[in-house]
Enzyme design. Structure first.
Site, PDB file in Angstrom:
ATOM      1  N   HIS A  38       0.807  -1.224   0.000  1.00 53.88           N
ATOM      2  CA  HIS A  38       0.000   0.000   0.000  1.00 53.88           C
ATOM      3  C   HIS A  38       0.840   1.275   0.000  1.00 53.88           C
ATOM      4  O   HIS A  38       0.344   2.340   0.338  1.00 53.88           O
ATOM      5  CB  HIS A  38      -0.968  -0.025   1.190  1.00 53.88           C
ATOM      6  CG  HIS A  38      -1.960  -1.160   1.096  1.00 53.88           C
ATOM      7  ND1 HIS A  38      -2.674  -1.627   2.168  1.00 53.88           N
ATOM      8  CD2 HIS A  38      -2.344  -1.916   0.045  1.00 53.88           C
ATOM      9  CE1 HIS A  38      -3.451  -2.635   1.782  1.00 53.88           C
ATOM     10  NE2 HIS A  38      -3.259  -2.834   0.503  1.00 53.88           N
ATOM     11  N   ASN A  58      -2.782 -13.539  15.599  1.00 56.53           N
ATOM     12  CA  ASN A  58      -3.770 -12.471  15.794  1.00 56.53           C
ATOM     13  C   ASN A  58      -4.515 -12.769  17.097  1.00 56.53           C
ATOM     14  O   ASN A  58      -4.980 -13.885  17.281  1.00 56.53           O
ATOM     15  CB  ASN A  58      -4.758 -12.447  14.608  1.00 56.53           C
ATOM     16  CG  ASN A  58      -5.538 -11.158  14.539  1.00 56.53           C
ATOM     17  OD1 ASN A  58      -6.023 -10.663  15.557  1.00 56.53           O
ATOM     18  ND2 ASN A  58      -5.675 -10.609  13.347  1.00 56.53           N
TER      19      ASN A  58
END
Ligand code: NAD
Length: 232
Positions: A112, A205
Site C-alpha cells: 500500500h 492475531n
C-alpha cells in the site's frame, strides 16, 4: 510450538496494522482509529489531493510525525534477525509506516505504498524522502505538487508490486500472517494463495478473522509474544 528454520527455505511474513499497533501506531478503524477523526474523502484520495494538495500533504506529514513517536518492537527485530539468517525470507506488508525497515529489514514489499516516499505524477518520478517528520519538499522541480506514494481510497494497487508479492507468496514454504484482519483485497487473498501453493500457514492475531479457518495453525496472542513462542 517452535519453528526450526532449517525446515523451511522461503519464509514470508505477511503483516498488517496489528503489527504496528503493538508499537503504538494508530489503526485506521475501531477505537482511536484515524478515520473516526478525519474523513478519508478530504484527506486520503486522489480527489482530495486534486482539490487541496497542501491539506492532504499536511495530513500525511502528521502521520509521519505520529509514526516517528513509535519505535519498532521486539517482533520486528525477530523478523529482521530471521531475514539476516535466511536469505530467502521476505516481508509483504500492508503498512505504510516503514516500521520493518526501521527495524533493519531489507526485503520488504509495501503493498500500500509508503509515508516515506513521494512521487511526481507529471514527471513520473519517485522520491525516497528522509525518515523525518516534515517532507523535505512538497513540490517537484517541475512545479507540480508531490503526492505521497500511497495507495489511497479508490486507487488501484501497482501491478508490478502485486506481481512481485504474488510470486513470493506462491514460492513460499512457510507463510506467517501477523496482525491483519484479512478484509482488504487483494492482500486478503494471500493466505489462501499460500495455502493452495503448499505453504505451511500460521496466523498470529489475538482475535479470530474471516480467514482463520484457512490456516494450519493459529496463535491467538500479540505479535511479539507469538513470534517469541515460534522462534526464540
Ligand atoms: P485491520 O485494522 O483491518 O486489522 C488489524 C488486525 O490486527 C486485527 O485483526 C486485530 O485483531 C489485529 N491485532 C491488533 N493488535 C494486534 C497485536 N498486538 N498483534 C497481532 N495482531 C493484532 O488491519 P489490516 O488488515 O492491515 O488492514 C487495514 C488497512 O489499513 C490496510 O490497508 C493498511 O494498509 C492500512 N493501515 C496501515 C497502518 C500502518 O501503516 N501502520 C495503520 C492502520 C491501517
Amino acid at each position: 510450538m517452535k519453528i526450526s528454520l532449517n525446515n523451511y527455505n522461503k519464509i514470508i511474513f505477511f503483516t498488517g496494522a496489528g503489527m504496528s499497533a503493538e508499537s503504538g501506531v494508530p489503526t485506521y478503524r475501531g477505537r482511536g482509529g484515524i478515520w473516526n477523526e478525519y474523513r478519508w474523502e478530504e484527506y486520503a484520495c486522489q480527489n482530495a489531493f486534486n482539490n487541496n494538495p497542501e491539506l492532504v500533504l499536511d495530513f500525511h506529514q502528521l502521520r509521519r510525525i505520529e509514526a516517528l513517536k513509535c519505535k519498532p518492537h521486539q517482533g520486528h527485530a525477530i523478523i529482521s534477525n530471521i531475514e539476516s539468517l535466511k536469505k530467502n525470507t521476505g516481508i509483504i506488508t500492508q503498512n505504510i509506516d516503514g516500521m520493518h525497515q526501521r527495524a533493519n529489514s531489507k526485503n520488504v514489499i509495501e503493498l500500500h505504498g509508503s509515508l516515506w516516499r513521494l512521487r511526481c505524477d507529471v514527471e513520473r518520478i519517485l522520491i525516497e524522502d528522509k525518515i523525518e517528520g516534515h517532507f523535505s519538499k512538497k513540490k517537484c522541480d517541475c512545479g507540480e505538487w508531490l503526492r505521497p506514494d500511497i495507495i489511497w481510497f479508490e486507487d488501484m494497487l501497482k501491478e508490478d508490486i502485486i506481481a512481485q508479492a504474488n510470486q513470493k507468496v506462491v514460492e513460499s514454504d512457510l507463510f506467517i500472517s501477523i496482525g491483519t484482519s484479512g478484509m482488504v483485497w487483494p492482500a486478503a487473498s494471500y493466505p489462501s494463495l499460500a495455502k493452495s501453493s503448499g505453504s505451511y500457514c500460521i496466523e498470529i492475531n489475538p482475535e479470530e478473522t474471516e480467514l482463520s479457518n484457512l490456516y494450519d495453525k493459529v496463535i491467538r496472542t500479540s505479535a511479539t509474544k507469538a513470534l517469541k513462542q515460534l522462534f526464540n
